[in-house]
Design a protein around this motif. Sequence first.
Motif, PDB file in Angstrom:
ATOM      1  N   ASP A 141      59.403  47.349 -58.851  1.00  0.00           N
ATOM      2  CA  ASP A 141      60.330  47.638 -59.947  1.00  0.00           C
ATOM      3  C   ASP A 141      61.507  46.667 -59.956  1.00  0.00           C
ATOM      4  OD1 ASP A 141      58.667  49.730 -60.741  1.00  0.00           O
ATOM      5  OD2 ASP A 141      59.709  51.176 -59.472  1.00  0.00           O
ATOM      6  N   GLY A 142      61.208  45.379 -59.743  1.00  0.00           N
ATOM      7  CA  GLY A 142      62.217  44.336 -59.846  1.00  0.00           C
ATOM      8  C   GLY A 142      63.037  44.077 -58.600  1.00  0.00           C
ATOM      9  N   LYS A 143      62.813  44.836 -57.544  1.00  0.00           N
ATOM     10  CA  LYS A 143      63.591  44.687 -56.312  1.00  0.00           C
ATOM     11  C   LYS A 143      62.685  44.253 -55.166  1.00  0.00           C
ATOM     12  CE  LYS A 143      67.400  46.819 -57.959  1.00  0.00           C
ATOM     13  NZ  LYS A 143      67.388  46.308 -59.308  1.00  0.00           N
ATOM     14  N   PRO A 144      63.133  43.288 -54.342  1.00  0.00           N
ATOM     15  CA  PRO A 144      62.318  42.886 -53.195  1.00  0.00           C
ATOM     16  C   PRO A 144      62.256  44.005 -52.159  1.00  0.00           C
ATOM     17  CG  PRO A 144      64.416  41.703 -53.205  1.00  0.00           C
ATOM     18  CD  PRO A 144      64.362  42.534 -54.457  1.00  0.00           C
ATOM     19  N   VAL A 145      61.045  44.330 -51.704  1.00  0.00           N
ATOM     20  CA  VAL A 145      60.878  45.412 -50.731  1.00  0.00           C
ATOM     21  C   VAL A 145      60.278  44.928 -49.414  1.00  0.00           C
ATOM     22  CG1 VAL A 145      60.793  47.291 -52.410  1.00  0.00           C
ATOM     23  CG2 VAL A 145      58.677  46.102 -51.793  1.00  0.00           C
ATOM     24  N   GLU A 146      59.684  43.730 -49.404  1.00  0.00           N
ATOM     25  CA  GLU A 146      59.135  43.199 -48.154  1.00  0.00           C
ATOM     26  C   GLU A 146      59.008  41.680 -48.269  1.00  0.00           C
ATOM     27  OE1 GLU A 146      55.750  44.122 -44.807  1.00  0.00           O
ATOM     28  OE2 GLU A 146      55.943  45.457 -46.525  1.00  0.00           O
ATOM     29  N   ILE A 147      59.286  41.016 -47.126  1.00  0.00           N
ATOM     30  CA  ILE A 147      59.203  39.559 -47.062  1.00  0.00           C
ATOM     31  C   ILE A 147      58.248  39.194 -45.932  1.00  0.00           C
ATOM     32  CG2 ILE A 147      60.484  37.433 -46.642  1.00  0.00           C
ATOM     33  CD1 ILE A 147      62.993  38.972 -47.655  1.00  0.00           C
ATOM     34  N   LEU A 148      57.273  38.348 -46.260  1.00  0.00           N
ATOM     35  CA  LEU A 148      56.275  37.896 -45.292  1.00  0.00           C
ATOM     36  C   LEU A 148      56.352  36.375 -45.232  1.00  0.00           C
ATOM     37  CD1 LEU A 148      53.483  40.036 -46.942  1.00  0.00           C
ATOM     38  CD2 LEU A 148      54.816  40.697 -44.946  1.00  0.00           C
ATOM     39  N   VAL A 149      56.538  35.824 -44.036  1.00  0.00           N
ATOM     40  CA  VAL A 149      56.700  34.381 -43.896  1.00  0.00           C
ATOM     41  C   VAL A 149      55.509  33.800 -43.145  1.00  0.00           C
ATOM     42  CG1 VAL A 149      58.165  32.549 -42.949  1.00  0.00           C
ATOM     43  CG2 VAL A 149      59.208  34.600 -43.913  1.00  0.00           C
ATOM     44  N   GLY A 150      54.981  32.700 -43.681  1.00  0.00           N
ATOM     45  CA  GLY A 150      53.882  32.002 -43.030  1.00  0.00           C
ATOM     46  C   GLY A 150      52.522  32.448 -43.536  1.00  0.00           C
ATOM     47  N   PHE A 151      51.507  31.790 -43.005  1.00  0.00           N
ATOM     48  CA  PHE A 151      50.132  32.107 -43.383  1.00  0.00           C
ATOM     49  C   PHE A 151      49.747  33.485 -42.844  1.00  0.00           C
ATOM     50  CE2 PHE A 151      45.624  32.304 -42.449  1.00  0.00           C
ATOM     51  CZ  PHE A 151      45.084  31.975 -43.669  1.00  0.00           C
ATOM     52  N   MET A 152      48.913  34.189 -43.588  1.00  0.00           N
ATOM     53  CA  MET A 152      48.385  35.476 -43.117  1.00  0.00           C
ATOM     54  C   MET A 152      46.987  35.669 -43.667  1.00  0.00           C
ATOM     55  SD  MET A 152      50.647  37.874 -45.544  1.00  0.00           S
ATOM     56  CE  MET A 152      51.892  36.613 -45.507  1.00  0.00           C
ATOM     57  N   PRO A 153      46.133  36.405 -42.941  1.00  0.00           N
ATOM     58  CA  PRO A 153      44.791  36.680 -43.468  1.00  0.00           C
ATOM     59  C   PRO A 153      44.864  37.595 -44.691  1.00  0.00           C
ATOM     60  CG  PRO A 153      44.979  37.315 -41.136  1.00  0.00           C
ATOM     61  CD  PRO A 153      46.337  36.916 -41.615  1.00  0.00           C
ATOM     62  N   LYS A 154      43.837  37.517 -45.509  1.00  0.00           N
ATOM     63  CA  LYS A 154      43.766  38.305 -46.741  1.00  0.00           C
ATOM     64  C   LYS A 154      43.932  39.795 -46.466  1.00  0.00           C
ATOM     65  CE  LYS A 154      39.836  39.178 -48.348  1.00  0.00           C
ATOM     66  NZ  LYS A 154      38.484  39.235 -48.819  1.00  0.00           N
ATOM     67  N   GLU A 155      43.277  40.301 -45.431  1.00  0.00           N
ATOM     68  CA  GLU A 155      43.343  41.732 -45.122  1.00  0.00           C
ATOM     69  C   GLU A 155      44.774  42.172 -44.833  1.00  0.00           C
ATOM     70  OE1 GLU A 155      41.193  39.530 -43.676  1.00  0.00           O
ATOM     71  OE2 GLU A 155      39.424  40.157 -44.816  1.00  0.00           O
ATOM     72  N   SER A 156      45.533  41.328 -44.131  1.00  0.00           N
ATOM     73  CA  SER A 156      46.932  41.652 -43.827  1.00  0.00           C
ATOM     74  C   SER A 156      47.768  41.684 -45.093  1.00  0.00           C
ATOM     75  CB  SER A 156      47.522  40.632 -42.859  1.00  0.00           C
ATOM     76  OG  SER A 156      46.842  40.648 -41.643  1.00  0.00           O
ATOM     77  N   LEU A 157      47.555  40.713 -45.957  1.00  0.00           N
ATOM     78  CA  LEU A 157      48.298  40.653 -47.211  1.00  0.00           C
ATOM     79  C   LEU A 157      48.001  41.885 -48.063  1.00  0.00           C
ATOM     80  CD1 LEU A 157      50.116  39.219 -49.240  1.00  0.00           C
ATOM     81  CD2 LEU A 157      48.125  37.871 -49.962  1.00  0.00           C
ATOM     82  N   ILE A 158      46.730  42.215 -48.219  1.00  0.00           N
ATOM     83  CA  ILE A 158      46.350  43.385 -49.018  1.00  0.00           C
ATOM     84  C   ILE A 158      46.947  44.662 -48.429  1.00  0.00           C
ATOM     85  CG2 ILE A 158      44.385  44.840 -49.688  1.00  0.00           C
ATOM     86  CD1 ILE A 158      42.824  42.216 -50.164  1.00  0.00           C
ATOM     87  N   SER A 159      46.907  44.790 -47.117  1.00  0.00           N
ATOM     88  CA  SER A 159      47.464  45.969 -46.450  1.00  0.00           C
ATOM     89  C   SER A 159      48.969  46.102 -46.728  1.00  0.00           C
ATOM     90  CB  SER A 159      47.215  45.875 -44.949  1.00  0.00           C
ATOM     91  OG  SER A 159      47.848  46.916 -44.273  1.00  0.00           O
ATOM     92  N   LYS A 160      49.692  44.990 -46.638  1.00  0.00           N
ATOM     93  CA  LYS A 160      51.141  45.018 -46.899  1.00  0.00           C
ATOM     94  C   LYS A 160      51.416  45.411 -48.342  1.00  0.00           C
ATOM     95  CE  LYS A 160      52.735  43.450 -42.922  1.00  0.00           C
ATOM     96  NZ  LYS A 160      53.682  44.174 -42.087  1.00  0.00           N
ATOM     97  N   VAL A 161      50.645  44.871 -49.281  1.00  0.00           N
ATOM     98  CA  VAL A 161      50.843  45.205 -50.697  1.00  0.00           C
ATOM     99  C   VAL A 161      50.536  46.681 -50.934  1.00  0.00           C
ATOM    100  CG1 VAL A 161      50.095  44.742 -53.075  1.00  0.00           C
ATOM    101  CG2 VAL A 161      50.411  42.838 -51.456  1.00  0.00           C
ATOM    102  N   ASN A 162      49.446  47.171 -50.345  1.00  0.00           N
ATOM    103  CA  ASN A 162      49.060  48.574 -50.516  1.00  0.00           C
ATOM    104  C   ASN A 162      50.139  49.542 -50.037  1.00  0.00           C
ATOM    105  OD1 ASN A 162      46.570  48.468 -51.850  1.00  0.00           O
ATOM    106  ND2 ASN A 162      45.467  48.075 -49.938  1.00  0.00           N
ATOM    107  N   ASN A 163      50.937  49.131 -49.068  1.00  0.00           N
ATOM    108  CA  ASN A 163      52.026  49.983 -48.561  1.00  0.00           C
ATOM    109  C   ASN A 163      53.067  50.274 -49.640  1.00  0.00           C
ATOM    110  OD1 ASN A 163      50.955  50.114 -45.988  1.00  0.00           O
ATOM    111  ND2 ASN A 163      52.170  48.405 -45.215  1.00  0.00           N
ATOM    112  N   HIS A 164      53.097  49.479 -50.698  1.00  0.00           N
ATOM    113  CA  HIS A 164      54.138  49.627 -51.728  1.00  0.00           C
ATOM    114  C   HIS A 164      53.582  50.131 -53.063  1.00  0.00           C
ATOM    115  CE1 HIS A 164      57.015  47.867 -49.025  1.00  0.00           C
ATOM    116  NE2 HIS A 164      56.148  46.915 -48.751  1.00  0.00           N
ATOM    117  N   LEU A 165      52.294  50.417 -53.112  1.00  0.00           N
ATOM    118  CA  LEU A 165      51.709  50.912 -54.371  1.00  0.00           C
ATOM    119  C   LEU A 165      51.955  52.398 -54.537  1.00  0.00           C
ATOM    120  CD1 LEU A 165      48.308  49.001 -54.448  1.00  0.00           C
ATOM    121  CD2 LEU A 165      50.388  48.510 -55.745  1.00  0.00           C
TER     122      LEU A 165
END
Length: 105
Positions: free
Chosen positions: A81-105
């Motif tokens: 909703d327009g506000k940053p809620v998590e910052i991820l720095v550097g390369f990450m595997p797809k599964e990790s990225l999807i998991s982090k995004v799912n935490n905010h859905l």
Amino acid sequence: MIKILNAEEFNSTIENGSGVAVVDFFATWCAPCKMLAPVFQQASDEMGSSANFVKVDIDQTMDIARKYNVSTVPTVMIFKDGKPVEILVGFMPKESLISKVNNHL
């Protein structure tokens, strides 16, 4: 193909948007950014419309990078909703990225 946003598009799509957006802050000269690009695309394809995946070239939109204190690329920032809620720095595997995004859905 994931859209690369300019400053105006970033303001209207991300800062004034609703729902979850995933922003890949990258640079064309950055090797880890090039490694992350296909992973980011695959995550976007798998998640479909549940989250909006976009990219921001820090060399083209320095003001946005400064505003969000992006000093290392790649930096993936998850907005809700327009506000940053998590910052991820550097390369990450797809599964990790999807998991982090799912935490905010």
